[in-house]
Design a protein around this motif. Structure first.
Motif, PDB file in Angstrom:
ATOM      1  N   VAL A  26      37.756  40.625  46.199  1.00 19.96           N
ATOM      2  CA  VAL A  26      36.625  40.355  45.308  1.00 19.96           C
ATOM      3  C   VAL A  26      35.567  41.445  45.449  1.00 19.96           C
ATOM      4  CG1 VAL A  26      34.700  38.761  44.894  1.00 19.96           C
ATOM      5  CG2 VAL A  26      37.018  37.872  45.186  1.00 19.96           C
ATOM      6  N   THR A  27      35.235  41.785  46.682  1.00 22.48           N
ATOM      7  CA  THR A  27      34.214  42.805  46.936  1.00 22.48           C
ATOM      8  C   THR A  27      34.642  44.165  46.374  1.00 22.48           C
ATOM      9  OG1 THR A  27      33.484  41.662  48.932  1.00 22.48           O
ATOM     10  CG2 THR A  27      32.911  43.991  48.750  1.00 22.48           C
ATOM     11  N   ARG A  28      35.868  44.557  46.668  1.00 26.51           N
ATOM     12  CA  ARG A  28      36.357  45.867  46.194  1.00 26.51           C
ATOM     13  C   ARG A  28      36.431  45.909  44.668  1.00 26.51           C
ATOM     14  NH1 ARG A  28      39.199  49.017  50.217  1.00 26.51           N
ATOM     15  NH2 ARG A  28      39.097  47.959  52.216  1.00 26.51           N
ATOM     16  N   SER A  29      36.942  44.853  44.068  1.00 23.66           N
ATOM     17  CA  SER A  29      37.047  44.813  42.611  1.00 23.66           C
ATOM     18  C   SER A  29      35.671  44.884  41.958  1.00 23.66           C
ATOM     19  CB  SER A  29      37.757  43.540  42.151  1.00 23.66           C
ATOM     20  OG  SER A  29      39.086  43.540  42.580  1.00 23.66           O
ATOM     21  N   GLY A  30      34.730  44.133  42.509  1.00 20.70           N
ATOM     22  CA  GLY A  30      33.373  44.151  41.968  1.00 20.70           C
ATOM     23  C   GLY A  30      32.732  45.522  42.074  1.00 20.70           C
ATOM     24  N   VAL A  70      32.988  51.704  37.039  1.00 20.37           N
ATOM     25  CA  VAL A  70      33.520  51.871  35.678  1.00 20.37           C
ATOM     26  C   VAL A  70      32.447  51.548  34.645  1.00 20.37           C
ATOM     27  CG1 VAL A  70      35.233  51.031  34.027  1.00 20.37           C
ATOM     28  CG2 VAL A  70      35.910  51.494  36.384  1.00 20.37           C
ATOM     29  N   ASP A  71      31.693  50.468  34.870  1.00 22.73           N
ATOM     30  CA  ASP A  71      30.604  50.122  33.948  1.00 22.73           C
ATOM     31  C   ASP A  71      29.592  51.268  33.854  1.00 22.73           C
ATOM     32  OD1 ASP A  71      31.739  47.650  33.373  1.00 22.73           O
ATOM     33  OD2 ASP A  71      30.428  46.544  34.762  1.00 22.73           O
ATOM     34  N   GLY A  72      29.318  51.900  34.982  1.00 24.54           N
ATOM     35  CA  GLY A  72      28.402  53.047  34.988  1.00 24.54           C
ATOM     36  C   GLY A  72      28.946  54.208  34.172  1.00 24.54           C
ATOM     37  N   GLU A 127      37.011  50.274  29.265  1.00 24.63           N
ATOM     38  CA  GLU A 127      36.674  48.865  29.068  1.00 24.63           C
ATOM     39  C   GLU A 127      37.825  47.958  29.515  1.00 24.63           C
ATOM     40  OE1 GLU A 127      35.598  48.933  24.925  1.00 24.63           O
ATOM     41  OE2 GLU A 127      33.492  49.369  25.384  1.00 24.63           O
ATOM     42  N   GLU A 128      39.054  48.366  29.226  1.00 22.85           N
ATOM     43  CA  GLU A 128      40.209  47.577  29.662  1.00 22.85           C
ATOM     44  C   GLU A 128      40.332  47.585  31.183  1.00 22.85           C
ATOM     45  OE1 GLU A 128      43.624  48.983  27.504  1.00 22.85           O
ATOM     46  OE2 GLU A 128      42.887  48.146  25.613  1.00 22.85           O
ATOM     47  N   LEU A 129      40.025  48.711  31.797  1.00 21.29           N
ATOM     48  CA  LEU A 129      40.048  48.798  33.254  1.00 21.29           C
ATOM     49  C   LEU A 129      38.952  47.903  33.846  1.00 21.29           C
ATOM     50  CD1 LEU A 129      41.079  49.999  35.907  1.00 21.29           C
ATOM     51  CD2 LEU A 129      39.647  52.016  35.468  1.00 21.29           C
ATOM     52  N   ALA A 130      37.770  47.939  33.251  1.00 21.99           N
ATOM     53  CA  ALA A 130      36.668  47.082  33.721  1.00 21.99           C
ATOM     54  C   ALA A 130      37.046  45.611  33.583  1.00 21.99           C
ATOM     55  CB  ALA A 130      35.387  47.380  32.942  1.00 21.99           C
ATOM     56  N   TYR A 131      37.702  45.272  32.487  1.00 21.72           N
ATOM     57  CA  TYR A 131      38.133  43.890  32.274  1.00 21.72           C
ATOM     58  C   TYR A 131      39.133  43.467  33.350  1.00 21.72           C
ATOM     59  CZ  TYR A 131      40.006  39.709  30.093  1.00 21.72           C
ATOM     60  OH  TYR A 131      40.407  38.426  29.862  1.00 21.72           O
ATOM     61  N   LEU A 132      40.070  44.336  33.664  1.00 19.05           N
ATOM     62  CA  LEU A 132      41.071  44.022  34.695  1.00 19.05           C
ATOM     63  C   LEU A 132      40.397  43.823  36.055  1.00 19.05           C
ATOM     64  CD1 LEU A 132      44.121  43.733  35.370  1.00 19.05           C
ATOM     65  CD2 LEU A 132      44.082  46.177  35.926  1.00 19.05           C
ATOM     66  N   LEU A 133      39.450  44.681  36.379  1.00 16.07           N
ATOM     67  CA  LEU A 133      38.731  44.550  37.651  1.00 16.07           C
ATOM     68  C   LEU A 133      37.930  43.253  37.694  1.00 16.07           C
ATOM     69  CD1 LEU A 133      37.649  48.264  37.960  1.00 16.07           C
ATOM     70  CD2 LEU A 133      39.168  47.059  39.558  1.00 16.07           C
TER      71      LEU A 133
END
Length: 158
Positions: free
Chosen positions: A45-49, A55-57, A137-143
């Motif tokens: 959870v921590t790593r994904s967040g 990615v959002d940045g 965006e797809e990568l951010a969604y997966l994370l």
């Protein structure tokens, strides 16, 4: 009235969430247990967040569209961390499989471990800024999905 009963009554009257929790039916002994508190899954959870925030940045700043971005330490470090996260997700899958659990989380973690390198590669392969933004965006969604599937309360089998 004993002191314990008096204290319990006072707490129930002072905090409505205590009364609401007390009104809930007892949890069944065979109810699924959340793994979110276990070290491996909490780490996922921590790593994904953290990776999602990166990615959002990039999406917000457009940094991924700059020349040389994919050779930069920021991206190569991210790619290494994403590969490590995928391996840890697979480890989570294997832990749940070894326990004999038959739930969605086990399967989802395996899927995420397989999809993570593909999503990172799609970001690298995007031929233009618009397609790169979609890939990011797809990568951010997966994370984000990686966080949510672990932290959402487990549902009993139907």
């Amino acid at each position: 009235m004993s002191c314990g009963l008096a204290l319990a009554a006072a707490l129930m009257l002072s905090d409505p969430s205590v009364a609401a929790a007390a009104a809930q039916p007892p949890v069944a002994a065979d109810a699924p247990v959340s793994v979110a508190h276990e070290p491996l899954f909490a780490d996922l959870v921590t790593r994904s967040g953290s990776l999602k925030a990166i990615v959002d940045g990039w999406i917000a700043s457009g940094e991924a569209d700059l020349a040389g971005f994919f050779a930069s330490p920021a991206f190569t470090g991210f790619k290494t961390q994403a590969t490590d996260l995928a391996a840890r997700d697979l480890q989570g899958h294997l832990v749940l499989k070894e326990r004999g659990t038959d739930n969605d989380l086990k399967c989802i973690l395996r899927g995420i471990s397989e999809d993570m390198p593909k999503k990172v590669a799609a970001v690298e392969a995007a031929p233009n800024a618009a397609e790169r933004k979609v890939a990011l965006e797809e990568l951010a969604y997966l994370l984000n999905d990686n966080v949510e599937v672990i932290t959402s309360p487990p549902k009993p089998a139907v």
